[in-house]
Design a protein around this motif. Sequence first.
Motif, PDB file in Angstrom:
ATOM      1  N   GLU A   1       0.833  -1.208   0.000  1.00 60.46           N
ATOM      2  CA  GLU A   1       0.000   0.000   0.000  1.00 60.46           C
ATOM      3  C   GLU A   1       0.866   1.255   0.000  1.00 60.46           C
ATOM      4  O   GLU A   1       0.557   2.247  -0.680  1.00 60.46           O
ATOM      5  N   ILE A   2       1.971   1.231   0.738  1.00 53.88           N
ATOM      6  CA  ILE A   2       2.894   2.367   0.741  1.00 53.88           C
ATOM      7  C   ILE A   2       3.504   2.547  -0.642  1.00 53.88           C
ATOM      8  O   ILE A   2       3.598   3.666  -1.164  1.00 53.88           O
ATOM      9  N   LEU A   3       3.896   1.439  -1.267  1.00 57.20           N
ATOM     10  CA  LEU A   3       4.476   1.497  -2.602  1.00 57.20           C
ATOM     11  C   LEU A   3       3.481   2.062  -3.610  1.00 57.20           C
ATOM     12  O   LEU A   3       3.825   2.891  -4.463  1.00 57.20           O
ATOM     13  N   GLU A   4       2.235   1.650  -3.498  1.00 56.21           N
ATOM     14  CA  GLU A   4       1.205   2.129  -4.424  1.00 56.21           C
ATOM     15  C   GLU A   4       0.911   3.620  -4.221  1.00 56.21           C
ATOM     16  O   GLU A   4       0.494   4.305  -5.156  1.00 56.21           O
ATOM     17  N   ALA A   5       1.120   4.127  -3.021  1.00 57.94           N
ATOM     18  CA  ALA A   5       0.952   5.564  -2.776  1.00 57.94           C
ATOM     19  C   ALA A   5       2.087   6.370  -3.406  1.00 57.94           C
ATOM     20  O   ALA A   5       1.914   7.538  -3.761  1.00 57.94           O
ATOM     21  N   TRP A   6       3.256   5.751  -3.564  1.00 62.06           N
ATOM     22  CA  TRP A   6       4.397   6.414  -4.185  1.00 62.06           C
ATOM     23  C   TRP A   6       4.280   6.463  -5.703  1.00 62.06           C
ATOM     24  O   TRP A   6       4.647   7.455  -6.336  1.00 62.06           O
ATOM     25  N   HIS A   7       3.734   5.433  -6.310  1.00 65.19           N
ATOM     26  CA  HIS A   7       3.762   5.316  -7.775  1.00 65.19           C
ATOM     27  C   HIS A   7       3.119   6.477  -8.531  1.00 65.19           C
ATOM     28  O   HIS A   7       3.654   6.897  -9.564  1.00 65.19           O
ATOM     29  N   PRO A   8       2.013   7.059  -8.077  1.00 72.97           N
ATOM     30  CA  PRO A   8       1.462   8.209  -8.817  1.00 72.97           C
ATOM     31  C   PRO A   8       2.386   9.424  -8.823  1.00 72.97           C
ATOM     32  O   PRO A   8       2.233  10.311  -9.670  1.00 72.97           O
ATOM     33  N   LEU A   9       3.331   9.481  -7.891  1.00 76.94           N
ATOM     34  CA  LEU A   9       4.247  10.621  -7.802  1.00 76.94           C
ATOM     35  C   LEU A   9       5.564  10.371  -8.532  1.00 76.94           C
ATOM     36  O   LEU A   9       6.284  11.326  -8.849  1.00 76.94           O
ATOM     37  N   ARG A  10       5.881   9.119  -8.791  1.00 81.82           N
ATOM     38  CA  ARG A  10       7.225   8.743  -9.222  1.00 81.82           C
ATOM     39  C   ARG A  10       7.670   9.466 -10.492  1.00 81.82           C
ATOM     40  O   ARG A  10       8.729  10.121 -10.516  1.00 81.82           O
ATOM     41  N   ASN A  11       6.905   9.365 -11.560  1.00 82.63           N
ATOM     42  CA  ASN A  11       7.326   9.989 -12.817  1.00 82.63           C
ATOM     43  C   ASN A  11       7.447  11.504 -12.695  1.00 82.63           C
ATOM     44  O   ASN A  11       8.382  12.104 -13.234  1.00 82.63           O
ATOM     45  N   ASP A  12       6.499  12.116 -11.964  1.00 81.16           N
ATOM     46  CA  ASP A  12       6.544  13.573 -11.797  1.00 81.16           C
ATOM     47  C   ASP A  12       7.796  14.000 -11.041  1.00 81.16           C
ATOM     48  O   ASP A  12       8.431  15.004 -11.390  1.00 81.16           O
ATOM     49  N   VAL A  13       8.166  13.253 -10.000  1.00 85.25           N
ATOM     50  CA  VAL A  13       9.372  13.592  -9.234  1.00 85.25           C
ATOM     51  C   VAL A  13      10.597  13.535 -10.138  1.00 85.25           C
ATOM     52  O   VAL A  13      11.421  14.466 -10.163  1.00 85.25           O
ATOM     53  N   PHE A  14      10.731  12.466 -10.912  1.00 81.35           N
ATOM     54  CA  PHE A  14      11.898  12.335 -11.775  1.00 81.35           C
ATOM     55  C   PHE A  14      11.901  13.372 -12.899  1.00 81.35           C
ATOM     56  O   PHE A  14      12.961  13.896 -13.264  1.00 81.35           O
TER      57      PHE A  14
END
Length: 255
Positions: A97-110
Amino acid sequence: MSAQNSLPLLDLSTARSSLNRTELQRGIRRYGAFRLLAPGIFRAFARAIPHGYSPFGSELIRGKRRMPKESVYFYRQRDQNTPSSEPPAELSGSIIEILEAWHPLRNDVFEVLSNEILNTTTDLTSEPLFEYETMALHYYVSHKLVTGERDYSPAHKDGGLLTILVRGMSGPDGLEVADLESTNEVDSGKIGLEASFVPVPVIADEVVVFLGTRIQRLIGDQARACVHRVSAFVQDKDCPIEERLSVAIFCAPPI
């Protein structure tokens, strides 16, 4: 001064002003780290961790010495999650669940890092194994400290592109980052001996992001890998923090 006042904040929900971009650039050069507004990750962690957690077997770090922490690792490649051990099923689901909360942000952060802050022509999202992530649940406990030892985790750098760190207590929890401008050393052990360190308190709805050695090797001097440590003694020099819990998401393996 705490790193709350030193580490810049990246808020993906608003456009970056020129001042905010400058602050992020300076903070990354000086500390190799920044704060990220990520209430979804922070709250997923708060929901996840009370689910009957108990420590796992102590790990040996690089085969050299035992550290006063217990760790369990989870690996994710593409759409497959494969735990490296067999923790309770409820805990495994909470970690995911923590990992899935990160995924929507991942591409934008990079993308923000590449295009607005580091000003690099290297597309970090096109890196091989960009979507490969390792997760680690770390539990630090005071009774495992060796007499005379001051740190739960000594000064070190992480080897991947980025590390997303989520923590489970409020206020100071022992995390400190090195001021890389306070030393000319490059080895993390020597930096740990010579550099000034600033504490990084836990702030609600925020996570801390460390740059790793892989991103530094890819783009050069625009980025420096963060040197960080976990001190066991924060408010009382004679009484260590009794326990500390954190989850780290390591983005892409070391080169």
